[in-house]
Design a protein around this motif. Structure first.
Motif, short mmCIF file in Angstrom:
data_model
loop_
_atom_site.label_atom_id
_atom_site.label_comp_id
_atom_site.label_asym_id
_atom_site.label_seq_id
_atom_site.Cartn_x
_atom_site.Cartn_y
_atom_site.Cartn_z
N ARG A 44 0.74 -1.20 -0.08
CA ARG A 44 -0.01 -0.16 0.00
C ARG A 44 1.13 1.23 0.19
NH1 ARG A 44 2.03 2.70 3.14
NH2 ARG A 44 2.17 2.27 5.34
N SER B 89 2.71 11.19 5.39
CA SER B 89 2.44 11.84 6.65
C SER B 89 1.27 12.68 6.44
CB SER B 89 3.45 12.39 7.24
OG SER B 89 4.54 11.80 7.31
N ASP C 11 4.70 12.59 -5.42
CA ASP C 11 5.01 11.45 -5.99
C ASP C 11 4.76 11.42 -7.49
OD1 ASP C 11 6.13 10.09 -3.78
OD2 ASP C 11 4.13 10.08 -2.91
#
Ligand code: AMP
Length: 466
Positions: free
Chosen positions: A273, A277, A348
């Protein structure tokens, strides 16, 4: 609703049921956890700590830290966990930035003293949007930022995960993760508390304790290094894994080779997965259905996910109830990282396939631009990782006078530099192939097993200067 009340409503009716199973054979029951939290809340409130006040904690992992965490929630205050490895100077920065009213460094002693105070009966009411916890990001570039997570955000994520991973009161969770990070503190802990199940509670990942813990556990959550360490241990056999229904992995990319080796050894597929944060968990492979190596699975129910930039591969953006509210006292930074329509720009880089599965190819700031061409490190790493002698590779860009950045592969393992470059050039466009390969015994990693590419860039900054 106060997150504490949501969790406590799911504690087992029989409060003598164990919550923490300790290595020395002792157990701490749900009843003891509940009373510990009530006394902590009582002591905080007697000391004038209430809604919005921060309570910081830096300590080794212990059940009392969890009593403090839950007591802080119950008192309506804000929990601020700090990495136990931070130095005094680093801690000074966080204390200066967050200005906590209380700073706890010895939770067992603190909880013992709190027991002298009357317990708090009813929790302080909180709304969904009220701040529950402040989590400082690891901050590999610039100042560390405090992600503000609300009661509602943490509750939404905990409920979605508990459902997605099929937790029941019959589970036993092996908990060997640190509890200053979202993975151990929210992802793992909340799944266990919401099902009222026990946890094999290990202060850290020690091979012998984990191997014996697996005999009692039904679920294990870990970072990729937990799994490589298990596979390096001949005592980790198919029989050892047999009682475990689910192995979950995240916080850093799981190598396809680790996934394959784990399946060959145990007959089980690790469920990978993806989270951070600022949003706890974002995507997960399915509990029932195909878990695919290299993919982090589907967005969790309630998470809207899209790829920015209009290309197939780009920066992942997310929106949903579990996304953080803002960076603590950084309104400009917060504004920069959200789009006008309220999506958080994760940083990302990835893509989503036709089936909806998400594939991550690294952090945007790790993208290499060499001779004007974009090089995604992951694409190069996947090729190198398959070569004989390579355990794991980390591909970075460092200053190069002709190309701007030159591609460098830092390889954990052994091999011949020229042969490796030649093989990479055979499989990849020449501009993607590393210009240099350096061999190391270990890659630098943080506490969550993430390779610290910023350190590698510093170490090899002058590689092309000669
Ligand atoms: P942190 O805020 O310390 O939890 O770090 C979050 C970052 O870890 C994410 O933004 C990703 O870059 C990385 N990460 C977490 N899980 C995964 C995963 N399964 N695969 C790849 N990267 C991951």
């Amino acid at each position: 609703m106060n997150l504490y009340d949501l969790l406590a409503a799911r504690f087992p009716a029989n409060r003598s049921k164990p919550c923490f199973l300790l290595s020395d054979g002792r157990a701490i029951s749900y009843g003891e956890l509940e009373s510990g939290a009530a006394h902590v809340a009582g002591r905080l409130s007697a000391g004038g700590v209430g809604p919005g006040d921060r309570v910081a904690l830096q300590a080794e992992k212990s059940p009392e830290s969890i009593m403090v965490y839950l007591g802080v929630l119950k008192a309506g205050a804000v929990y601020l966990p700090l990495n136990s490895a931070y130095t005094a100077a680093e801690v000074d920065y966080f204390l200066g930035d967050a200005e906590p009213k209380v700073f706890i460094t010895d939770p067992p002693a603190w909880v013992a003293e709190a027991r002298a105070q009357p317990p708090m009966a009813a929790s302080v009411p909180r709304e969904d949007g009220d701040l529950a916890s402040l989590i400082y990001t690891s901050g590999t570039t610039g100042r560390s930022k405090g992600a503000m997570l609300s009661h509602g955000a943490l509750a939404a994520n905990a409920l979605a995960l508990h459902e997605a991973w099929g937790f029941t009161p019959d589970d036993v969770l092996l908990h060997a993760l640190p509890i200053f990070h979202v993975h151990g503190l929210f992802v793992a802990l909340h799944c266990a508390l919401l099902s009222g199940c026990p946890m094999v509670w290990l202060p850290k990942f020690a091979d012998a304790d984990v191997l014996s813990g697996l005999d009692r556990a039904t679920v294990m959550m870990g970072v990729p290094t937990f799994y490589t360490r298990l596979l390096d241990n001949p005592g980790f056999t198919r029989a050892k894994a047999e009682g475990v229904r689910l192995f979950v992995c995240g916080s850093a990319p799981l190598l396809p080779s680790t996934f394959a080796e784990f399946e060959a050894r145990t007959g089980q597929r690790i469920l990978e997965r993806y989270g951070m944060s600022e949003a706890v968990i974002i995507t997960t492979n399915p509990l029932d259905g195909d878990r695919i190596a290299g993919s982090v699975g589907y967005p969790l129910p309630g998470v809207e996910l899209r790829i920015g930039g209009g290309e197939q591969t780009g920066v992942i953006q997310i929106r949903g109830p579990s996304v953080f509210s803002a960076y603590w006292r950084m309104p400009e930074k917060t504004a920069e990282e959200f789009t006008a329509d309220g999506f958080f720009i994760t940083g990302d880089v990835g893509r989503q396939d036709a089936d909806g599965r998400v594939w991550i190819s690294g952090r945007a700031k790790d993208l290499i631009i060499s001779g004007g061409y974009n090089v995604y490190p992951k694409e190069v790493e996947l090729v190198l990782d398959e070569l004989p002698g390579v355990t794991e590779s980390a591909v970075i860009g460092v200053p190069h006078k002709d190309f701007g950045e030159g591609v460098v592969a830092v390889v954990m393992g052994k091999g011949d530099e020229a042969a490796m470059i030649a093989e990479a050039r055979r499989q990849l466009a020449a501009y993607k192939a590393p210009k240099r390969v350096v061999f190391v015994d270990e890659l630098p990693r943080n506490a969550m097993g993430k390779v610290q590419k910023n350190l590698l860039r510093q170490t090899y900054a002058t590689l092309f200067d000669a």
